[in-house]
Every structure is written in structure tokens, then in C-alpha cells.
Design an enzyme around this catalytic site. Structure first.
Site, PDB file in Angstrom:
ATOM      1  N   LYS A 228       0.828  -1.215   0.000  1.00 46.43           N
ATOM      2  CA  LYS A 228       0.000   0.000   0.000  1.00 46.43           C
ATOM      3  C   LYS A 228       0.858   1.258   0.000  1.00 46.43           C
ATOM      4  CE  LYS A 228      -3.066   3.064   0.145  1.00 46.43           C
ATOM      5  NZ  LYS A 228      -4.072   3.309   1.147  1.00 46.43           N
TER       6      LYS A 228
ATOM      7  N   CYS B 107      -3.540  10.780   0.740  1.00 42.50           N
ATOM      8  CA  CYS B 107      -2.541   9.711   0.847  1.00 42.50           C
ATOM      9  C   CYS B 107      -1.159  10.066   0.316  1.00 42.50           C
ATOM     10  CB  CYS B 107      -3.041   8.464   0.109  1.00 42.50           C
ATOM     11  SG  CYS B 107      -4.580   7.782   0.768  1.00 42.50           S
TER      12      CYS B 107
END
Length: 290
Positions: free
Chosen positions: A198, A252
Site C-alpha cells: 500500500k 494519501c
């Protein structure tokens, strides 16, 4: 039953998606006003398709509470900021949520951390909680979210997912829960790999953006049109340069790559330089504007 902990931009759509696809779900958040709003039949932020998804979830019986539930599966979806000084992840919200889960979880429950974390975060900060509480019967899983604001509902349905677990059988069982709605490929692996993949996904994009931003500076000095350079270069079948811009936004990409810099300060030199390049762009654009 699944208890989704944290009803923000990631947790709420996840809870609604599961509920609307036949999973019994209770969403939990410490914010009493937020829970009251949801219980009044109103969403707490705007997102394409979210209101329709919310209506479907309500019909399917989703519930919202400030209390953690006694159930067999917990999904923790809380923020993971980073320390602005040493760039390391601040796991305080994840730790607090997991501690409370362990107080109510029945024997053999599955604790899924969906929050984005740096590699080894679960081993360093979550697994010790199980040992301290004498709850090593709880099975740990990491299932990092992969959605973008503005297109959350579509991406929840269609994006590939990664499930990291100590026990492959537990990983497969959790994968079935996500497969209730996820139409993408679901990969089952170990926890540390899931954590890393991720962060790597967002770091890849941050580095690509930094490359384009540096090209913009070079082309400016050299008297070239960076947009034209990138347009032509991208005609090559193995080249895909992103567009430069006045910085990096979103939840993010400006944050997650710093996890690697913070945890591996002597090694993540290339990543650090890329992030510094992106961070320089607002001032660079302002200077050009003058």
C-alpha cells in the site's frame, strides 16, 4: 457481524458497501454528533453515489453506534498521521481503537486494520497489545484501503484488494467478506507485505509526480514546453509520465511515502528527494506567478 471502527472518508463507505451487499454491519465512531447524524438518515460528507449507497445500507439494516460491538470481525479504519519532525507514522488512533476492540472482542475474533500504515506497524504497535492483554487468540489481518476521494463508491467496487494475514485460512475468510462487494482481484499475502504494498503504491505516484515536477523546472530553464515534452515522450509504449503541478494533494500521496523515509532514513534517499521536490512546488509556482 462486522463492526467497522471509524466512520470517516474510508470507514463509512466501507461499512455502507458491506451492508448493502448482505453483510451485517454496525459502524462505530467516538464522535457522538457524527453518529447522531447517520442515525438520523443523513450522510456526513458528499461523494458521488454515497447517498444511494447509504439508502441501500439502511434498507439492509446497518446500525451506527458510539459503542464497540461484541462480534466476530472488526475493521479498524482510523487516520494514521505522521510526525512532521521525524516523518515516522503516528499510530495513536490505530492503537487506541485496537485496545478498545480487545476489551470487547470474543475469543477467536478477527481484527482487521484497514488504515494505511508503514511496514512493521502492526508487529511493532498492534501485536504487542494482544500479548499485553493476553488476547493472542485474536487473529490479526491488514486490508489496506485503495480508494480515492471523488470516486470512492466506484473504486470500492472495482479496485483490486490486498489481504495480509498471519494465517492464510484467516486471510481467505476475510477475503470472502470483501468479495461480497469487491469485483476486483483480491490477493492474500502476509501482513508485512500488505503493509508495504500500500505504501509503495502511493510512493510510486509521488516519485512519478516529482519526476514531472523536476522536468518542469528543467524545461523552464532550457526554454522548452514541458507539456509538449511529456506529451511526445508518453507516446512511447513503456513511458507514462504524469503531469507536473503546484504540489501534491489528497489524503494519501503527501503523507504515506514519508512513512518509508521515517522508518528507513538511511536508505530511502531517492524517495526523500522526490518528496522534497514535490514540497518545493508551491513556492516555485508562486515565484513564477510574480
Amino acid at each position: 457481524m462486522v463492526n467497522v471502527i471509524g466512520l470517516g472518508y474510508i470507514g463509512l463507505p466501507t461499512a455502507l458497501m458491506m451492508a448493502s451487499h448482505g453483510v451485517e454491519v454496525v459502524g462505530t465512531d467516538y464522535n457522538e454528533e457524527l453518529v447522531a447524524t447517520l442515525n438520523a438518515g443523513k450522510t456526513t460528507f458528499k461523494e458521488e453515489g454515497l447517498d444511494e449507497l447509504f439508502a441501500d445500507a439502511l434498507k439492509s439494516g446497518i446500525k451506527f453506534s458510539t459503542d464497540y460491538q461484541v462480534c466476530d470481525t472488526y475493521i479498524v479504519s482510523v487516520p494514521t498521521p505522521y510526525d512532521k519532525l521525524d516523518k515516522k507514522i503516528d499510530p495513536c488512533y490505530v492503537v487506541a481503537a485496537c485496545k478498545t476492540v480487545l476489551e470487547v472482542a470474543p475469543e477467536g475474533a478477527v481484527l482487521v486494520v484497514e488504515s494505511t500504515v508503514s511496514p512493521n506497524t502492526i508487529d511493532r504497535f498492534v501485536r504487542p497489545l494482544l500479548i499485553e492483554a493476553g488476547r493472542e487468540d485474536v487473529r490479526l489481518v491488514h486490508a489496506p484501503e485503495r480508494i480515492i476521494p471523488g470516486n470512492m463508491v466506484y473504486e470500492l467496487l472495482h479496485n483490486n484488494r490486498t489481504i495480509g494475514a498471519d494465517d492464510p485460512e484467516v486471510g481467505e475468510a476475510v477475503a470472502k467478506v470483501y468479495a461480497s462487494f469487491c469485483q476486483g482481484e483480491i490477493s492474500v499475502t502476509d501482513i508485512r507485505t500488505a503493509e508495504m504494498t500500500k505504501v509503495v503504491e502511493n510512493t510510486f505516484r509521488a516519485v512519478n509526480i516529482a519526476f514531472s515536477n523536476e522536468l518542469a523546472k528543467i524545461c523552464r530553464i532550457g526554454g522548452m514546453d514541458v507539456a509538449e515534452v511529456i506529451r511526445i515522450a508518453n507516446k512511447h509504449p513503456r513511458v507514462n509520465i504524469l503531469n507536473p503541478g503546484p504540489g501534491v494533494g489528497g489524503h494519501c500521496i503527501p503523507v504515506d511515502p514519508w512513512f518509508l523515509v521515517g522508518d528507513y532514513p538511511e536508505t530511502a534517499n531517492f524517495i526523500r528527494l522526490a518528496l522534497q521536490t514535490n514540497a518545493s512546488m508551491p513556492e516555485y509556482v508562486m515565484h513564477r506567478a510574480h
